[in-house]
Design a protein around this motif. Structure first.
Motif, PDB file in Angstrom:
ATOM      1  N   SER A  54     -11.570   1.133  -1.401  1.00 13.72           N
ATOM      2  CA  SER A  54     -10.695   1.433  -0.264  1.00 13.72           C
ATOM      3  C   SER A  54      -9.975   2.770  -0.423  1.00 13.72           C
ATOM      4  O   SER A  54      -9.310   3.218   0.511  1.00 13.72           O
ATOM      5  CB  SER A  54      -9.662   0.318  -0.084  1.00 13.72           C
ATOM      6  OG  SER A  54      -8.819   0.234  -1.215  1.00 13.72           O
ATOM      7  N   GLY A  98     -13.528  -7.860  -3.823  1.00 16.24           N
ATOM      8  CA  GLY A  98     -12.243  -7.382  -3.332  1.00 16.24           C
ATOM      9  C   GLY A  98     -11.067  -8.261  -3.676  1.00 16.24           C
ATOM     10  O   GLY A  98      -9.980  -8.074  -3.114  1.00 16.24           O
ATOM     11  N   GLU A 111     -13.891   6.890  -3.872  1.00 20.90           N
ATOM     12  CA  GLU A 111     -13.546   5.606  -4.482  1.00 20.90           C
ATOM     13  C   GLU A 111     -12.769   5.813  -5.783  1.00 20.90           C
ATOM     14  O   GLU A 111     -13.077   6.696  -6.570  1.00 20.90           O
ATOM     15  CB  GLU A 111     -14.815   4.800  -4.783  1.00 20.90           C
ATOM     16  CG  GLU A 111     -15.546   4.305  -3.558  1.00 20.90           C
ATOM     17  CD  GLU A 111     -16.674   3.363  -3.912  1.00 20.90           C
ATOM     18  OE1 GLU A 111     -16.511   2.542  -4.824  1.00 20.90           O
ATOM     19  OE2 GLU A 111     -17.741   3.470  -3.291  1.00 20.90           O
ATOM     20  N   THR A 143      -8.481  -6.941   0.849  1.00 18.20           N
ATOM     21  CA  THR A 143      -9.570  -6.035   1.184  1.00 18.20           C
ATOM     22  C   THR A 143     -10.900  -6.718   0.932  1.00 18.20           C
ATOM     23  O   THR A 143     -11.009  -7.599   0.070  1.00 18.20           O
ATOM     24  CB  THR A 143      -9.476  -4.738   0.347  1.00 18.20           C
ATOM     25  OG1 THR A 143     -10.597  -3.889   0.641  1.00 18.20           O
ATOM     26  CG2 THR A 143      -9.468  -5.052  -1.138  1.00 18.20           C
ATOM     27  N   THR A 153     -13.593  -4.741   0.360  1.00 17.61           N
ATOM     28  CA  THR A 153     -14.359  -3.761  -0.394  1.00 17.61           C
ATOM     29  C   THR A 153     -14.195  -4.002  -1.891  1.00 17.61           C
ATOM     30  O   THR A 153     -13.299  -4.721  -2.332  1.00 17.61           O
ATOM     31  CB  THR A 153     -13.905  -2.336  -0.048  1.00 17.61           C
ATOM     32  OG1 THR A 153     -12.497  -2.220  -0.305  1.00 17.61           O
ATOM     33  CG2 THR A 153     -14.156  -2.043   1.434  1.00 17.61           C
ATOM     34  N   TYR A 155       0.837  -1.186   0.000  1.00 19.11           N
ATOM     35  CA  TYR A 155       0.000   0.000   0.000  1.00 19.11           C
ATOM     36  C   TYR A 155       0.878   1.243   0.000  1.00 19.11           C
ATOM     37  O   TYR A 155       1.979   1.247   0.566  1.00 19.11           O
ATOM     38  CB  TYR A 155      -0.913   0.044   1.235  1.00 19.11           C
ATOM     39  CG  TYR A 155      -2.154  -0.791   1.117  1.00 19.11           C
ATOM     40  CD1 TYR A 155      -3.389  -0.213   0.866  1.00 19.11           C
ATOM     41  CD2 TYR A 155      -2.098  -2.170   1.245  1.00 19.11           C
ATOM     42  CE1 TYR A 155      -4.535  -0.979   0.767  1.00 19.11           C
ATOM     43  CE2 TYR A 155      -3.240  -2.954   1.136  1.00 19.11           C
ATOM     44  CZ  TYR A 155      -4.458  -2.339   0.902  1.00 19.11           C
ATOM     45  OH  TYR A 155      -5.601  -3.101   0.791  1.00 19.11           O
TER      46      TYR A 155
END
Length: 443
Positions: free
Chosen positions: A431, A379, A126, A398, A400, A114
């Motif tokens: 995310s 996700g 988003e 994730t 999402t 990340y």
């Protein structure tokens, strides 16, 4: 005139419940019944019971104590330790985040793969689309700005932010796969198309200068549907876009004029065209539609050559292989359909065993055509071996939705220790962060 005092039959203090008598018998002052004269009516007196000789508390105090005990007796909605343990053993509990590392730039703790929140600015909404170039990756979100990150460094630092690019946000952005990375196109929720350019360097590649607006195509008010998806040719000379009424327009970027329009139904009554792609040789254009239809057009002849079957649900993404021999299409069915472009045949499906497959929102071939990258609403990012038709890697950091996943071009040098001269890919979605991965091994 006097009102008679009410008569009360009292039990002895020994027969009363100790909780109702003892706590109050010594702390309250005992009063007798007495006659009280009303100020407005001097001739009237009222016998008011202001106390009890036996030490019994007033009725209000008794009810207050009873109500408090009732509240304490009501069970609270608390999850027991046993239930928590059962959920943990069943794999439903929250998992500890162990994939942490130190940011090499600032030294702060961050999640692996990340961007560091202290070093890189993130989108406030988003992220709907990613567009890679040989040296950077552009991202578009529900906010009005476009963000550019440098992919030539291991920390992927923020390179540029283009403010107020699209007033209502941007849902699609694209660059030319296999191109020089000097042209990008984006589409906003207002229906406008913007073409961005970056000055070329002496060797023909992109320089370190910033992106700027080259020209803008205003939304069509009459005679056409709203623009949705866009794609660029490998030579960065042509732009294809789809509309809500099923049409596909092709534009000459240098001349800034429309050179071709393809119809997928009766004029202005085609199914919503949700995806589009141009082959790297510029010969074919493919579109995916809400009806599940997939159409392929020959740009040289200016006509449709294939109407492909195999998907009955909306198609959200289509992608040509680098050699233009295969076309992959996927969407709400959760299945990747693969077509042969020489004969227009449906040659197979890529799917993972699942009772309810998630919608696939993004497809992308790597530069050699060996692997296919997908992102889905559950996700998960998956890497498929196109030759064996199997999934070789699954990443689910994730829960999402993921809206976009893209391969990054191979680098000429290692970005960092252990990274090697290998292909990278990135993914983004709800995310609001961009995740970077190395090769198809999951590291």
């Amino acid at each position: 005139m006097a009102l008679a005092a009410p008569t009360m039959r009292m039990a002895s203090s020994a027969s009363l419940h100790p909780r109702l008598v003892n706590p109050f018998s010594t702390s309250r002052i005992q009063f007798r019944m007495q006659n009280v004269a009303l100020p407005l009516f001097p001739s009237l007196t009222l016998a008011v019971p202001v106390g009890l000789q036996l030490g019994l508390p007033p009725l209000g105090s008794i009810l207050e104590d009873i109500w408090e005990s009732v509240l304490k007796a009501v069970p609270k909605k608390k999850t027991s330790h046993m239930k928590k343990r059962h959920r943990q053993m069943a794999g439903k509990a929250l998992k500890d985040v162990t994939s942490l590392c130190k940011c090499p730039a600032c030294g702060e703790i961050k999640r692996m793969h990340y961007l560091c929140p202290n070093c890189a600015a993130t989108h406030p909404a988003e992220i709907f689309s990613l567009a890679p170039t040989p040296t950077a990756v552009l991202s578009a979100s529900g906010s009005s700005s476009l963000v550019v990150h440098d992919t030539t460094q291991a920390t992927f630092p923020l390179q540029q932010t283009i403010p107020n690019a699209h007033k209502l946000g941007c849902h699609h952005i694209c660059t030319a796969r296999g191109g020089l990375g000097n042209i990008a196109a984006s589409v906003g929720f207002g229906g406008e198309i913007k073409v961005w350019s970056i000055p070329k360097s002496e060797d023909g590649g992109s320089s370190n200068k910033e992106w700027s607006l080259q020209w803008e195509l205003a939304p069509t008010k009459t005679g056409g549907g709203d623009v949705w998806a866009v794609a660029l040719s490998a030579d960065e000379g042509y732009l294809a876009c789809t509309t809500s009424d099923g049409r596909i327009h092709v534009w000459d970027i240098q001349a800034q004029e429309k050179i071709q329009t393809y119809e997928t139904g009766a004029r202005g009554s085609g199914s919503f065209a949700m995806a589009v792609d141009l082959s790297r040789d510029g010969r074919l254009t493919a579109s995916g539609h809400e009806s599940g239809g997939v159409y392929v057009f020959n740009n040289d002849a200016g006509r449709m050559v294939y109407s492909l079957s195999g998907l009955s649900k909306p198609v959200r993404t289509v992608a040509f292989s680098p050699g233009c021999k295969r076309l992959a299409a996927a969407g709400n069915a959760g299945v990747i359909a693969v077509y042969d472009m020489e004969h227009g045949e449906h040659v197979g499906n890529l799917t993972a065993p699942s009772s309810r497959p998630a919608w696939i929102t993004s497809l992308d071939w790597n530069d050699t055509g060996e692997y296919l990258l997908t992102a889905s609403l559950d996700g998960k990012v998956k890497v498929w071996d196109a030759g064996r038709s199997v999934c070789v890697a699954t990443h689910s950091e994730t829960d999402t939705a993921l809206w976009s996943a893209r391969w990054l071009p191979k680098t000429e040098r290692a970005l960092g220790p252990g990274m090697g001269k290998s292909e990278l890919f990135c993914a983004a979605g709800a995310s609001r962060s961009i995740t970077f991965y190395r090769e198809a091994t999951g590291s």
